[in-house]
Design an enzyme around this catalytic site. Sequence first.
Site, PDB file in Angstrom:
ATOM      1  N   ASN A 181      -5.780  11.991   0.887  1.00 59.59           N
ATOM      2  CA  ASN A 181      -5.006  11.188   1.214  1.00 59.59           C
ATOM      3  C   ASN A 181      -5.636  10.734   2.526  1.00 59.59           C
ATOM      4  O   ASN A 181      -6.949  10.668   2.661  1.00 59.59           O
ATOM      5  CB  ASN A 181      -3.799  12.239   1.939  1.00 59.59           C
ATOM      6  CG  ASN A 181      -2.656  11.546   2.640  1.00 59.59           C
ATOM      7  OD1 ASN A 181      -2.013  10.675   2.041  1.00 59.59           O
ATOM      8  ND2 ASN A 181      -2.240  11.814   3.838  1.00 59.59           N
ATOM      9  N   ARG A 208       0.796  -0.994  -0.019  1.00 55.72           N
ATOM     10  CA  ARG A 208      -0.010   0.054   0.055  1.00 55.72           C
ATOM     11  C   ARG A 208       0.946   1.267  -0.080  1.00 55.72           C
ATOM     12  O   ARG A 208       2.072   1.118   0.277  1.00 55.72           O
ATOM     13  CB  ARG A 208      -0.998   0.199   1.210  1.00 55.72           C
ATOM     14  CG  ARG A 208      -0.634  -0.709   2.248  1.00 55.72           C
ATOM     15  CD  ARG A 208       0.471  -0.039   3.142  1.00 55.72           C
ATOM     16  NE  ARG A 208       0.278   1.284   3.447  1.00 55.72           N
ATOM     17  CZ  ARG A 208       1.324   2.103   3.671  1.00 55.72           C
ATOM     18  NH1 ARG A 208       2.536   1.817   3.641  1.00 55.72           N
ATOM     19  NH2 ARG A 208       1.261   3.528   3.812  1.00 55.72           N
ATOM     20  N   ASP A 211      -2.396  10.725  -1.773  1.00 50.89           N
ATOM     21  CA  ASP A 211      -2.601   9.730  -2.740  1.00 50.89           C
ATOM     22  C   ASP A 211      -3.022  10.367  -4.146  1.00 50.89           C
ATOM     23  O   ASP A 211      -2.898   9.670  -5.185  1.00 50.89           O
ATOM     24  CB  ASP A 211      -3.919   9.033  -2.514  1.00 50.89           C
ATOM     25  CG  ASP A 211      -3.410   8.045  -1.405  1.00 50.89           C
ATOM     26  OD1 ASP A 211      -3.253   8.383   0.114  1.00 50.89           O
ATOM     27  OD2 ASP A 211      -2.980   6.926  -1.277  1.00 50.89           O
ATOM     28  N   GLN A 249      -1.461   1.938  10.018  1.00 49.86           N
ATOM     29  CA  GLN A 249      -0.318   2.104   9.507  1.00 49.86           C
ATOM     30  C   GLN A 249       1.060   2.822   9.962  1.00 49.86           C
ATOM     31  O   GLN A 249       1.767   2.431   9.889  1.00 49.86           O
ATOM     32  CB  GLN A 249      -0.413   2.829   7.923  1.00 49.86           C
ATOM     33  CG  GLN A 249      -1.398   2.050   7.093  1.00 49.86           C
ATOM     34  CD  GLN A 249      -2.511   2.317   6.883  1.00 49.86           C
ATOM     35  OE1 GLN A 249      -3.423   2.655   8.190  1.00 49.86           O
ATOM     36  NE2 GLN A 249      -3.195   2.108   5.904  1.00 49.86           N
TER      37      GLN A 249
END
Lengths: 350, 350
Positions: free
Chosen positions: A246, A47, A236, A195
Site C-alpha cells: 500500500n 489513482r 494496492d 492524497q
Amino acid sequence: MPEIEPIRWRDTHLELLDQTLLPREQRWLAVARCDQAIAAVREMRVRGAPAIGVTAGYAMALAARETPDAPMPRWLAELTEAAARIAAARPTAVNLGWAVERSLGVARQCATPTEARERLLAEAERMRAEDVAMNRAIAAFGEPLVPAHGGVLTHCNTGALATAGIGTALGVIRGAWEAGKRPAVFHTETRPWLQGARLTAWEFQQLGIPAQLIVDSAAAALMRRGEITSVIVGADRIAANGDTANKIGTYGLAVLAHAHGIPFQVAAPFSSIDLRIATGDAIAIEERPAHEVTRIAGQAIAPDGVAARNPVFDVTPARLIAAIVTERGVARPPYVESLRALAGRPAVAT
Amino acid sequence: MPEIEPIRWRDTHLELLDQTLLPREQRWLAVARCDQAIAAVREMRVRGAPAIGVTAGYAMALAARETPDAPMPRWLAELTEAAARIAAARPTAVNLGWAVERSLGVARQCATPTEARERLLAEAERMRAEDVAMNRAIAAFGEPLVPAHGGVLTHCNTGALATAGIGTALGVIRGAWEAGKRPAVFHTETRPWLQGARLTAWEFQQLGIPAQLIVDSAAAALMRRGEITSVIVGADRIAANGDTANKIGTYGLAVLAHAHGIPFQVAAPFSSIDLRIATGDAIAIEERPAHEVTRIAGQAIAPDGVAARNPVFDVTPARLIAAIVTERGVARPPYVESLRALAGRPAVAT
C-alpha cells in the site's frame, strides 16, 4: 450522503475527475482514446487501485473501438497488445492486470469485433457498478471494526475518488459514521502526493464528517497520547499470506500501531488479493521520479540537484495486520487459510 | 569544509541568515532591537534549539542597550521583564531559558547599566563561540557511533543552521565523513516546515556530502530493506531520565528503529539537558497553527476550512535511545546516572 462518482461514461467517451487538480478545481478530463486512459493512469489523474482497475476496463473498451475490423484471431492479438500496455501503466496495483484479463476473457467469447466492442463496454460498466456494490459490502463488513469512541486514523485516499464510489477504508469510516458512531477521525496528509491533504480532506468535507489532518510523522505522537486508537488503510496488492502493499508510510503506521497495541486493519476489494503470489516479497514496488519529492505543486522545496528516493509503496507483513476487510467478509490471521476460505465464497451480486 | 555561520554580530546589530527563505534565497536579516530578535525566533527565521539559545543571548544584549539608565535594582527589574519575553518566544526548547538566565546572572554581577551592556554583548559572543566549540566536541564524541558502511538517517535540521556552526547530529555525520567513513546518508524532508528538504539538503550540498532526501513516511520501508542501519537526531529538551523532546516525527523514528534493531541516537549540547525535570511528561509540547500544515510555501494544499492538528515536537522515551552524545561525552542507559555523571564533568573550554 452526497455521492462522489469520479469515473463516468458519456455516450462516446470516458470522463475522469482529474485528481491532480483537486481540491483547487473540479475538472472532468475527457478520455476518448485508450492511450489517453493509459496516460491518465500514469500521470495519476485517476489513482487508487480500484479506480484504476475500473479505468482499465474502460480503456479496454476504448482499445476495442480503435482496433480495426479483422478476423477474430488477429483482432484479439491486437487487443492483447493494447491490454499489455494498459496493464503496464503502473506496476504495483494488481487491479490493472485483473481488469484487463477480465475484459480479454469476455472478448475471447465473442464471434466478431462488433460484438466484442459492445460487450467490452458493457463489461466496463459492470465493473464500475460492481465496484460500488463491493464497496458498500466492505463498508458493512468493516463498520463494526471502527471504535464507537477513541480515534480512527486513515492514510492516503481510499474514498470514492480511489474507487468508482463509496471507497474502501474511507468507506468503512463513513459506514461507521452512518451507523451513528462518533470517533475522532484523523487522516495523514500522505506525502509526496498529498492524497490525504488534497483528496481525503475534500471527501470528508463533502460527506460532512469532521476530520483532522496531520502530517504523516505526527501519527506516532497521537498514538502515544491515546488519541488514535485504531488504524484502517486500503491496499494496492495483497499476497496469499496477507502481506499488503500500500501507499508509502503504511508499513510504518502498522509498526507504530503494533508498538502501541492498536489494531491495524486493511480494507480492499477481493480483486486486490493476488493468491498467485505467496508473500509480499514478490510484489514489485514502484519507485517514481525524485521531482515528486523535491517539488510540491510545481514549486521547488529542496535545492536544485538534490538526490531523492521516492518509493511510493511499501509492504506491510501480515503479522502486523489484525484484519483484512473485503466484500466477501473479514479475514483474520492466519491469512493463508482465511483468504483462501473467502476465495471460495461468491462475489457480491450487483 | 566550508563553514556556515548563520548568526553574526555586526558592530551595532545582529544578523541572522533568514531560514524561512533558504534554499531559494540567502538573505541576512538585520536585528537591531530585542523585539525583532523575539519575532525572528517566533517566526522561525532562526530555529534549532542551540541557535535560538545563542540568539537569546544577543537578544539580552539588545534589551540591555534599550533599557534606559536607572539605579541597578530598577534597571535589572526591567531587564528581567525583557528576559521573560525572550524566554517565552517558543515554549519547548530549554536553551532559550538557559541563555536568558545566564545573561541575567552576568547582569546581576555588574555595578552599572553601562558595564552590564558591555558584558552582556561579550557574553553573547562567548555563547556563540562556545556553541561552535561544543559542536566540534559533540562531533568528535559522536563520530564513532556512525557506521562506516550501511546507512545513517537524520531528521529535521541539526546542522550549522540550527546552531552557531557545525551542528549537532548533522555535525556528527560530518565528523564521520571527515574521518573517512562513507555510509549512505539519508535525511527526511521533515514536514510541516520541511527543514530537512530545505535546510539539511542545502547544508549537505555545501559540505559536499552526498545525501538522499526521503519523505518522512519512507523511513520505515528503508529500515526494513536494510538501507538505513543507524539513526541520529538532535534534541530540543532532554529530561533527567533521558526522555527527549525533539521535532515531530522523532518519536516515530525511534519506535521504528527499535522494531528493526537499529540504534537510535541523540546528539545535543549539555544545555539541552534539563536535570530539573524528571521525565518527558513535564515537557510542554508546542502546537502551532493549522495553516503550517494546510499550506506549503504560501500555497494551499488542502481544501479551505479543513481542520488540522500541528504538534511540532514529540517526546521519545529514554528506553528507545541507545546513546545521548554531548560535548561532555556520551551518555548510555540508564540515563539518570549517566547524565548526572556528565553534569559533574567540566564544560568544554573555548
